[in-house]
Structures are given as structure tokens and as C-alpha cells.
Design an enzyme around this catalytic site. Sequence first.
Site, PDB file in Angstrom:
ATOM      1  N   LYS A  13      42.376  42.364  49.713  1.00 26.35           N
ATOM      2  CA  LYS A  13      41.013  42.932  49.808  1.00 26.35           C
ATOM      3  C   LYS A  13      40.086  41.968  50.553  1.00 26.35           C
ATOM      4  O   LYS A  13      39.368  42.360  51.462  1.00 26.35           O
ATOM      5  CB  LYS A  13      40.443  43.232  48.407  1.00 26.35           C
ATOM      6  CG  LYS A  13      41.266  44.184  47.589  1.00 26.35           C
ATOM      7  CD  LYS A  13      40.663  44.425  46.213  1.00 26.35           C
ATOM      8  CE  LYS A  13      40.569  43.191  45.337  1.00 26.35           C
ATOM      9  NZ  LYS A  13      41.870  42.610  44.926  1.00 26.35           N
ATOM     10  N   ARG A  85      35.483  47.677  39.159  1.00 27.05           N
ATOM     11  CA  ARG A  85      36.811  47.401  38.612  1.00 27.05           C
ATOM     12  C   ARG A  85      37.130  48.202  37.381  1.00 27.05           C
ATOM     13  O   ARG A  85      38.174  47.995  36.755  1.00 27.05           O
ATOM     14  CB  ARG A  85      36.914  45.936  38.220  1.00 27.05           C
ATOM     15  CG  ARG A  85      37.043  45.101  39.426  1.00 27.05           C
ATOM     16  CD  ARG A  85      37.575  43.768  39.075  1.00 27.05           C
ATOM     17  NE  ARG A  85      37.205  42.914  40.162  1.00 27.05           N
ATOM     18  CZ  ARG A  85      37.956  41.954  40.612  1.00 27.05           C
ATOM     19  NH1 ARG A  85      39.092  41.686  40.072  1.00 27.05           N
ATOM     20  NH2 ARG A  85      37.547  41.237  41.611  1.00 27.05           N
ATOM     21  N   ARG A 124      48.091  31.118  48.545  1.00 28.46           N
ATOM     22  CA  ARG A 124      46.741  31.301  49.096  1.00 28.46           C
ATOM     23  C   ARG A 124      45.982  29.973  49.154  1.00 28.46           C
ATOM     24  O   ARG A 124      46.032  29.171  48.233  1.00 28.46           O
ATOM     25  CB  ARG A 124      45.943  32.274  48.222  1.00 28.46           C
ATOM     26  CG  ARG A 124      44.473  32.299  48.621  1.00 28.46           C
ATOM     27  CD  ARG A 124      43.731  33.460  48.087  1.00 28.46           C
ATOM     28  NE  ARG A 124      43.732  33.574  46.648  1.00 28.46           N
ATOM     29  CZ  ARG A 124      43.284  34.641  46.004  1.00 28.46           C
ATOM     30  NH1 ARG A 124      42.801  35.665  46.667  1.00 28.46           N
ATOM     31  NH2 ARG A 124      43.306  34.676  44.691  1.00 28.46           N
ATOM     32  N   ARG A 155      42.596  28.145  44.484  1.00 26.65           N
ATOM     33  CA  ARG A 155      41.625  28.577  43.474  1.00 26.65           C
ATOM     34  C   ARG A 155      42.097  28.230  42.064  1.00 26.65           C
ATOM     35  O   ARG A 155      43.284  28.235  41.778  1.00 26.65           O
ATOM     36  CB  ARG A 155      41.426  30.097  43.583  1.00 26.65           C
ATOM     37  CG  ARG A 155      40.392  30.452  44.605  1.00 26.65           C
ATOM     38  CD  ARG A 155      40.292  31.908  44.903  1.00 26.65           C
ATOM     39  NE  ARG A 155      40.414  32.809  43.774  1.00 26.65           N
ATOM     40  CZ  ARG A 155      40.279  34.138  43.880  1.00 26.65           C
ATOM     41  NH1 ARG A 155      39.997  34.670  45.063  1.00 26.65           N
ATOM     42  NH2 ARG A 155      40.415  34.920  42.836  1.00 26.65           N
ATOM     43  N   ARG A 166      45.420  38.905  35.377  1.00 19.72           N
ATOM     44  CA  ARG A 166      44.575  39.715  36.269  1.00 19.72           C
ATOM     45  C   ARG A 166      45.292  40.994  36.683  1.00 19.72           C
ATOM     46  O   ARG A 166      44.687  42.064  36.755  1.00 19.72           O
ATOM     47  CB  ARG A 166      44.201  38.900  37.521  1.00 19.72           C
ATOM     48  CG  ARG A 166      43.032  37.969  37.270  1.00 19.72           C
ATOM     49  CD  ARG A 166      43.104  36.689  38.078  1.00 19.72           C
ATOM     50  NE  ARG A 166      43.069  36.859  39.500  1.00 19.72           N
ATOM     51  CZ  ARG A 166      43.571  35.956  40.368  1.00 19.72           C
ATOM     52  NH1 ARG A 166      44.159  34.857  39.926  1.00 19.72           N
ATOM     53  NH2 ARG A 166      43.477  36.158  41.648  1.00 19.72           N
TER      54      ARG A 166
HETATM   55  P1  AP5 Z   1      43.367  38.019  49.405  1.00 19.95           P
HETATM   56  O1  AP5 Z   1      42.784  38.769  50.552  1.00 19.95           O
HETATM   57  O2  AP5 Z   1      42.715  36.738  48.983  1.00 19.95           O
HETATM   58  O3  AP5 Z   1      43.616  38.964  48.137  1.00 19.95           O
HETATM   59  P2  AP5 Z   1      42.595  39.796  47.238  1.00 19.95           P
HETATM   60  O4  AP5 Z   1      43.099  41.217  47.182  1.00 19.95           O
HETATM   61  O5  AP5 Z   1      41.178  39.608  47.701  1.00 19.95           O
HETATM   62  O6  AP5 Z   1      42.883  39.187  45.820  1.00 19.95           O
HETATM   63  P3  AP5 Z   1      42.038  38.252  44.830  1.00 19.95           P
HETATM   64  O7  AP5 Z   1      43.013  37.402  44.082  1.00 19.95           O
HETATM   65  O8  AP5 Z   1      40.926  37.520  45.540  1.00 19.95           O
HETATM   66  O9  AP5 Z   1      41.446  39.279  43.886  1.00 19.95           O
HETATM   67  P4  AP5 Z   1      40.928  38.969  42.458  1.00 19.95           P
HETATM   68  O10 AP5 Z   1      40.489  40.309  42.017  1.00 19.95           O
HETATM   69  O11 AP5 Z   1      41.890  38.292  41.559  1.00 19.95           O
HETATM   70  O12 AP5 Z   1      39.816  37.892  42.644  1.00 19.95           O
HETATM   71  P5  AP5 Z   1      38.285  38.016  42.927  1.00 19.95           P
HETATM   72  O13 AP5 Z   1      37.910  36.885  43.782  1.00 19.95           O
HETATM   73  O14 AP5 Z   1      37.888  39.381  43.359  1.00 19.95           O
HETATM   74  O15 AP5 Z   1      44.920  37.731  49.800  1.00 19.95           O
HETATM   75  C1  AP5 Z   1      45.747  36.967  48.927  1.00 19.95           C
HETATM   76  C2  AP5 Z   1      46.694  36.052  49.757  1.00 19.95           C
HETATM   77  O16 AP5 Z   1      47.632  36.871  50.479  1.00 19.95           O
HETATM   78  C3  AP5 Z   1      45.978  35.220  50.821  1.00 19.95           C
HETATM   79  O17 AP5 Z   1      46.604  33.968  50.897  1.00 19.95           O
HETATM   80  C4  AP5 Z   1      46.188  36.000  52.134  1.00 19.95           C
HETATM   81  O18 AP5 Z   1      46.215  35.138  53.278  1.00 19.95           O
HETATM   82  C5  AP5 Z   1      47.553  36.645  51.893  1.00 19.95           C
HETATM   83  N1  AP5 Z   1      47.673  37.970  52.506  1.00 19.95           N
HETATM   84  C6  AP5 Z   1      46.733  38.967  52.535  1.00 19.95           C
HETATM   85  N2  AP5 Z   1      47.228  40.054  53.164  1.00 19.95           N
HETATM   86  C7  AP5 Z   1      48.521  39.744  53.518  1.00 19.95           C
HETATM   87  C8  AP5 Z   1      49.560  40.476  54.175  1.00 19.95           C
HETATM   88  N3  AP5 Z   1      49.377  41.755  54.616  1.00 19.95           N
HETATM   89  N4  AP5 Z   1      50.765  39.861  54.363  1.00 19.95           N
HETATM   90  C9  AP5 Z   1      50.953  38.572  53.933  1.00 19.95           C
HETATM   91  N5  AP5 Z   1      49.999  37.838  53.304  1.00 19.95           N
HETATM   92  C10 AP5 Z   1      48.805  38.411  53.094  1.00 19.95           C
HETATM   93  O19 AP5 Z   1      37.675  37.833  41.440  1.00 19.95           O
HETATM   94  C11 AP5 Z   1      37.808  36.585  40.752  1.00 19.95           C
HETATM   95  C12 AP5 Z   1      37.267  36.717  39.340  1.00 19.95           C
HETATM   96  O20 AP5 Z   1      35.844  37.050  39.372  1.00 19.95           O
HETATM   97  C13 AP5 Z   1      37.888  37.829  38.469  1.00 19.95           C
HETATM   98  O21 AP5 Z   1      39.109  37.436  37.877  1.00 19.95           O
HETATM   99  C14 AP5 Z   1      36.761  38.052  37.429  1.00 19.95           C
HETATM  100  O22 AP5 Z   1      36.738  37.035  36.468  1.00 19.95           O
HETATM  101  C15 AP5 Z   1      35.505  37.932  38.288  1.00 19.95           C
HETATM  102  N6  AP5 Z   1      35.105  39.237  38.841  1.00 19.95           N
HETATM  103  C16 AP5 Z   1      35.059  39.580  40.165  1.00 19.95           C
HETATM  104  N7  AP5 Z   1      34.656  40.860  40.311  1.00 19.95           N
HETATM  105  C17 AP5 Z   1      34.458  41.344  39.061  1.00 19.95           C
HETATM  106  C18 AP5 Z   1      34.058  42.622  38.543  1.00 19.95           C
HETATM  107  N8  AP5 Z   1      33.768  43.646  39.356  1.00 19.95           N
HETATM  108  N9  AP5 Z   1      33.959  42.767  37.198  1.00 19.95           N
HETATM  109  C19 AP5 Z   1      34.216  41.745  36.362  1.00 19.95           C
HETATM  110  N10 AP5 Z   1      34.613  40.508  36.765  1.00 19.95           N
HETATM  111  C20 AP5 Z   1      34.734  40.316  38.115  1.00 19.95           C
END
Ligand code: AP5
Length: 210
Positions: A13, A85, A124, A155, A166
Site C-alpha cells: 500500500k 481498517r 523492508r 521498523r 497485524r
Molecule cells: P509496503 O508498501 O511498506 O507495505 P504496506 O502494505 O504499506 O504494509 P505496512 O506494513 O506498512 O502496513 P501496516 O498496516 O502494517 O502498517 P502501517 O504503517 O499502515 O511494502 C512492504 C515491503 O514489500 C517493502 O519493503 C516494499 O519494498 C516491498 N514490496 C512492495 N511491493 C512489492 C512487490 N510488488 N514485490 C516485491 N516487494 C514489494 O501502520 C502501522 C501501525 O499504525 C498499525 O499497526 C497501527 O498500530 C497504526 N495504525 C495505522 N493506521 C491505523 C488505523 N486506520 N487504525 C488503527 N491503527 C492504525
Amino acid sequence: MKIILLGPQGSGKGTQASRLAEKNGAKHISTGDIVRAEIKSGSDLGKKVQEYNDRGDLVPDETIIEMFKPHLDGADAWILDGFPRNESQAKALDEALDELGITLDKAVALEAPDDDLVARLSGRRQSEATGKIYHVEHDPPPENSSDDPGPFIQRDDDTEEAIRNRLNIYHEQTEPLKDYYERQNLLATVDAMQEIDAVTKDVLGAVGER
Ligand code: AP5
């Protein structure tokens, strides 16, 4: 462009949202980045949300909605990454959009199997200087680049335990949003196991852009 990117952790994402934002000038709104910025600031709110973040738990709805809403104001094109979410957040978003008189164009769900995602997330790395996301194998951080000097860090919530937590929360609470947006005829799905460029192309196709 006013779209939501849905998808499990590691499906790309953040990667796709920043590419789309760079391409068409839409604002990339990542609630994960908002949470991490608050933690970095050392504020009381940051200390409170850090506990949830590091365990891989969701921050309580009321808190995250308050943190998210101001970022929506004034932007006429945006990509939501990590919000909503669960159904309560989706309803809060619907209300906020109604108040602003804005219509959502599409909810794009990136799809990939859990085991591949755990492997992806352990490779990552994120630039401390620019916030840009890399992967040690699939998209390595640049060496000696003035555009992105790094450092490139792992991270705190990219431990296997927090990743599995998660993903479980994703399947229980976030995946049902696919039905929520399908019922509104807004859902598109994209295979996130393709190369990064191919995923970008499919997302653009799904939202009617090139
Ligand atoms: P990346 O693009 O970083 O993946 P992502 O889908 O963004 O996954 P996240 O782990 O960031 O999502 P998350 O929901 O756990 O964390 P968030 O920061 O939102 O890609 C991942 C890796 O794969 C990278 O290394 C990339 O280079 C590689 N990659 C990507 N595409 C690829 C492909 N096609 N082929 C090969 N490699 C590839 O949230 C963090 C925390 O914040 C949550 O746990 C929660 O505590 C809080 N939070 C955030 N939003 C909310 C909400 N709405 N409600 C409540 N708590 C929230």
C-alpha cells in the site's frame, strides 16, 4: 483521484501510494506515517499510540479518526493508505466525505498470501530522511545518493510476532471492508504478488488512469 488502498500488511500500500502520488500529484495520506510521526515527536499522544504500534495492534478508533481527519481537509486528490481498517472507521470516513461534499472514486484491494508477506516485511527498509520505502532484495536502498541519503532503518513493528498479529487483525477487521465497498460498487482488486511496476500499472488501470 480519491482512492482508498486496502490490503494486508506488506502488500505494498505504502509503496504504491507514494508512486501514484509522485505520478499525479495526489496527496498520500498514510495513517501509519501519521502514527510514527507522533511517536517521533515524543508527545503524550505519541507515547500512548506507541504501545499499540509496537504490538501491531490497532490504535483505538476514536484516537485514529481524530488524528486522520485534519489531513483530509483541503486536499482535492488523495490516496488513503491504512485508513479505514474496520467498519467503524469506514463509516466515519463516509460521514467526513459527506460533510465535505466529496465522493470516493474507488477502493483498490491489493491481494497477496500471508506467508509471502511475512518474508517481504522482514526485508523492508525505510529511509529516515525521506520516508521512502525500499526492500533489501526487490527494491534496494540507493548507495551514496544525495536524493535519499538514508539511513535506511527497519521498523519497530516489523518483528515476526507483530507482523503475524497485524495480519490476524487484518483478516478479522479490515478484509470485510472489501464487501463493504463491493456493496457500493467501488471495489477493484489487484494481484500484489506481481513486480512493483506491474502492480502500479494495474492500480492505475483500476482507477481509470494510465
Ligand atoms: P509496503 O508498501 O511498506 O507495505 P504496506 O502494505 O504499506 O504494509 P505496512 O506494513 O506498512 O502496513 P501496516 O498496516 O502494517 O502498517 P502501517 O504503517 O499502515 O511494502 C512492504 C515491503 O514489500 C517493502 O519493503 C516494499 O519494498 C516491498 N514490496 C512492495 N511491493 C512489492 C512487490 N510488488 N514485490 C516485491 N516487494 C514489494 O501502520 C502501522 C501501525 O499504525 C498499525 O499497526 C497501527 O498500530 C497504526 N495504525 C495505522 N493506521 C491505523 C488505523 N486506520 N487504525 C488503527 N491503527 C492504525
